[in-house]
Design a protein around this motif. Structure first.
Motif, PDB file in Angstrom:
ATOM      1  N   ARG A  55      -2.952   5.167   0.898  1.00 44.21           N
ATOM      2  CA  ARG A  55      -2.425   5.672   2.164  1.00 44.21           C
ATOM      3  C   ARG A  55      -3.456   5.527   3.278  1.00 44.21           C
ATOM      4  NH1 ARG A  55       2.816   6.770   2.663  1.00 44.21           N
ATOM      5  NH2 ARG A  55       2.834   8.258   0.924  1.00 44.21           N
ATOM      6  N   HIS A  56      -4.717   5.778   2.941  1.00 46.85           N
ATOM      7  CA  HIS A  56      -5.779   5.651   3.944  1.00 46.85           C
ATOM      8  C   HIS A  56      -5.897   4.219   4.447  1.00 46.85           C
ATOM      9  CE1 HIS A  56     -10.052   5.809   5.428  1.00 46.85           C
ATOM     10  NE2 HIS A  56      -9.592   6.947   5.894  1.00 46.85           N
TER      11      HIS A  56
ATOM     12  N   LEU B 117       0.823  -1.206   0.000  1.00 49.41           N
ATOM     13  CA  LEU B 117       0.000   0.000   0.000  1.00 49.41           C
ATOM     14  C   LEU B 117       0.858   1.258   0.000  1.00 49.41           C
ATOM     15  CD1 LEU B 117      -2.754  -1.090   2.550  1.00 49.41           C
ATOM     16  CD2 LEU B 117      -3.159  -0.475   0.148  1.00 49.41           C
ATOM     17  N   ARG B 118       1.931   1.247   0.778  1.00 47.09           N
ATOM     18  CA  ARG B 118       2.803   2.418   0.829  1.00 47.09           C
ATOM     19  C   ARG B 118       3.547   2.611  -0.483  1.00 47.09           C
ATOM     20  NH1 ARG B 118       5.873   3.197   6.422  1.00 47.09           N
ATOM     21  NH2 ARG B 118       6.035   5.246   5.481  1.00 47.09           N
ATOM     22  N   ARG B 119       3.924   1.509  -1.124  1.00 46.43           N
ATOM     23  CA  ARG B 119       4.572   1.614  -2.430  1.00 46.43           C
ATOM     24  C   ARG B 119       3.611   2.228  -3.445  1.00 46.43           C
ATOM     25  NH1 ARG B 119       6.584  -3.925  -4.821  1.00 46.43           N
ATOM     26  NH2 ARG B 119       4.318  -4.219  -4.903  1.00 46.43           N
ATOM     27  N   LEU B 120       2.352   1.801  -3.403  1.00 46.48           N
ATOM     28  CA  LEU B 120       1.350   2.373  -4.309  1.00 46.48           C
ATOM     29  C   LEU B 120       1.090   3.836  -3.970  1.00 46.48           C
ATOM     30  CD1 LEU B 120      -0.721   1.977  -6.562  1.00 46.48           C
ATOM     31  CD2 LEU B 120      -2.321   1.081  -4.850  1.00 46.48           C
ATOM     32  N   ALA B 121       1.063   4.162  -2.678  1.00 45.80           N
ATOM     33  CA  ALA B 121       0.824   5.546  -2.256  1.00 45.80           C
ATOM     34  C   ALA B 121       1.958   6.468  -2.685  1.00 45.80           C
ATOM     35  CB  ALA B 121       0.644   5.603  -0.742  1.00 45.80           C
ATOM     36  N   ASP B 122       3.170   5.936  -2.739  1.00 48.79           N
ATOM     37  CA  ASP B 122       4.325   6.762  -3.102  1.00 48.79           C
ATOM     38  C   ASP B 122       4.511   6.898  -4.610  1.00 48.79           C
ATOM     39  OD1 ASP B 122       4.974   7.191  -0.456  1.00 48.79           O
ATOM     40  OD2 ASP B 122       6.352   5.494  -0.348  1.00 48.79           O
ATOM     41  N   SER B 123       4.002   5.923  -5.372  1.00 48.43           N
ATOM     42  CA  SER B 123       4.327   5.925  -6.806  1.00 48.43           C
ATOM     43  C   SER B 123       3.132   5.783  -7.722  1.00 48.43           C
ATOM     44  CB  SER B 123       5.316   4.786  -7.113  1.00 48.43           C
ATOM     45  OG  SER B 123       4.747   3.525  -6.775  1.00 48.43           O
ATOM     46  N   GLY B 124       1.921   5.707  -7.162  1.00 45.83           N
ATOM     47  CA  GLY B 124       0.740   5.549  -8.011  1.00 45.83           C
ATOM     48  C   GLY B 124       0.551   6.743  -8.933  1.00 45.83           C
TER      49      GLY B 124
END
Length: 400
Positions: A160-161, A143-150
């Motif tokens: 992030r939520h 999830l954090r990887r997606l939040a940082d690079s989505g």
């Protein structure tokens, strides 16, 4: 180019009639299904997104049933819920929520965002399956990887939520708060994060901070009864702590503007100078605007090295340093400023950090010689008030 497929699942004819024409007019192909027929529709229509009406008496049960579908039907779902069902929907695995009453533009904006990047959508849904299976660490990592690079802001925000909620399930309130602060730093209108931070601050005993986040949530969505209920509950509890009468109008009262410390006509030489260092361009722009509105002259730096160069050239009255920056951190810059670099009259220094509630972070600031630490927030009033307190001494004339 073919039209993107959407599956609208509802047993409410009025809901289908309201939503379907809006989506079709925006270029989507819409298939309607009842909860009982939803799995069959998934198998034949291969939609890119499911819009689920979870507001009826069986809405949440229908959503939970769809979440248990086979993995090869792992299509992201946008849930439409009543305010009191938000928490249940999130823990049932909702990829994203919309709360009634829904607005046409909000619906279209979120649907477009989730259809724009199919791979990221499916990755988000896969993370929710991990959370449901209690594989939390791997889910949070993804999830954090997606939040940082989505590629799409809405996807990054919801990732992030969900990471924040995963931390809450682990019982790590501080880590959850950090996720919600990071979310608001990029997406200030994501009102659910304000609600969560309000609850976290309240549980930790920070009543004033809790109230500020509830105020923000109500301002962003003033017609949502659940937010108003939580806000008023917080107001009454804070009033009991302070032994004051509660003020019901706080539920709709706008945030008070910070009174300027210098008029627009005041000569440049009389204005106090603040040097702001933050590697986030968005944060620099927002804080600079707030400081200038409050009557300060602002010098902005993107990192510690640039901040030290500006310090030598301009001799500011106060420095605001982001705790985490590339190269020299705010703590390292503060240590240098308060140490050998300016022995006679160093400026006041505020460390600006999303982790200000951590005792360890406050100790780092104190050890570096900082005059104070302020939590990063979408509301800069606390920062402005801290600056005003530290600059209560007579202003220093700018050198010609």
């Amino acid at each position: 180019m073919s039209q993107p497929n959407l599956l609208v699942v509802s047993d409410d004819v009025d809901f289908s009639r309201q939503v379907s024409p809006t989506l079709r007019a925006d270029g989507f192909r819409v298939v309607l299904a009842t909860p009982a027929d939803a799995l069959a529709a998934l198998a034949t229509e291969y939609p890119e997104l499911v819009v689920l009406d979870a507001t009826g008496p069986n809405g949440l049960e229908a959503g939970r049933g769809l979440q248990e579908r086979p993995a090869h039907f792992d299509v992201p779902m946008l849930w439409v819920v009543e305010p009191e069902s938000e928490k249940d929907a999130l823990f049932a695995g909702a990829c994203a929520l919309m709360t009634r009453p829904i607005e046409k533009d909000d619906l279209l904006g979120l649907v477009r965002a989730f259809v724009e990047d199919r791979e990221a959508c499916r990755d988000l849904q896969a993370c929710l399956r991990l959370l449901q299976a209690d594989i939390i660490e791997e889910a949070v990592f993804r999830l954090r990887r997606l939040a940082d690079s989505g590629p799409v802001l809405a996807l990054r925000s919801w990732a992030r939520h969900h990471a924040g909620h995963a931390r809450l399930r682990q019982g790590d309130s501080q880590a959850a708060a950090e996720e919600f602060f990071d979310l608001l730093a990029e997406d200030p209108v994501f009102w659910w994060a304000h609600v969560q931070l309000g609850l976290l601050f309240h549980d930790a005993g920070y009543d004033e901070e809790s109230l500020e986040h509830f105020r923000h949530a109500v301002q962003l969505h003033p017609d949502l009864p659940e937010v108003r209920r939580r806000l008023m509950h917080a107001v009454h509890e804070i009033a009991e702590v302070l032994d004051e009468a509660p003020e019901p109008e706080l539920a709709v009262q706008p945030l008070r503007p910070v009174a300027p410390v210098a008029s627009e006509e005041q000569e440049e030489g009389e204005r106090r100078t603040v040097l702001l260092a933050d590697d986030s361009e968005l944060a620099r722009a927002m804080v600079t605007e707030s400081l200038e509105k409050a009557g300060f002259r602002v010098l902005a730096a993107a990192d510690g090295a640039e901040a030290l160069a500006l310090l030598d050239d301009h001799q500011p009255d106060l420095m605001i340093l982001d705790g985490v920056m590339p190269g020299a951190s705010g703590f390292e810059v503060c240590r240098e400023v308060k140490g050998e670099r300016m022995k006679e009259e160093p400026p006041a220094v505020l460390i600006f950090s999303a982790l200000a509630a951590k005792a360890e972070e406050r100790r780092r600031a104190a050890d570096a010689g900082a005059d104070g630490m302020v939590a990063k927030s979408t509301d800069d009033r606390g920062l402005i008030e801290a600056v005003q307190r530290l600059l209560s001494r007579p202003p220093r004339r700018l050198l010609s």
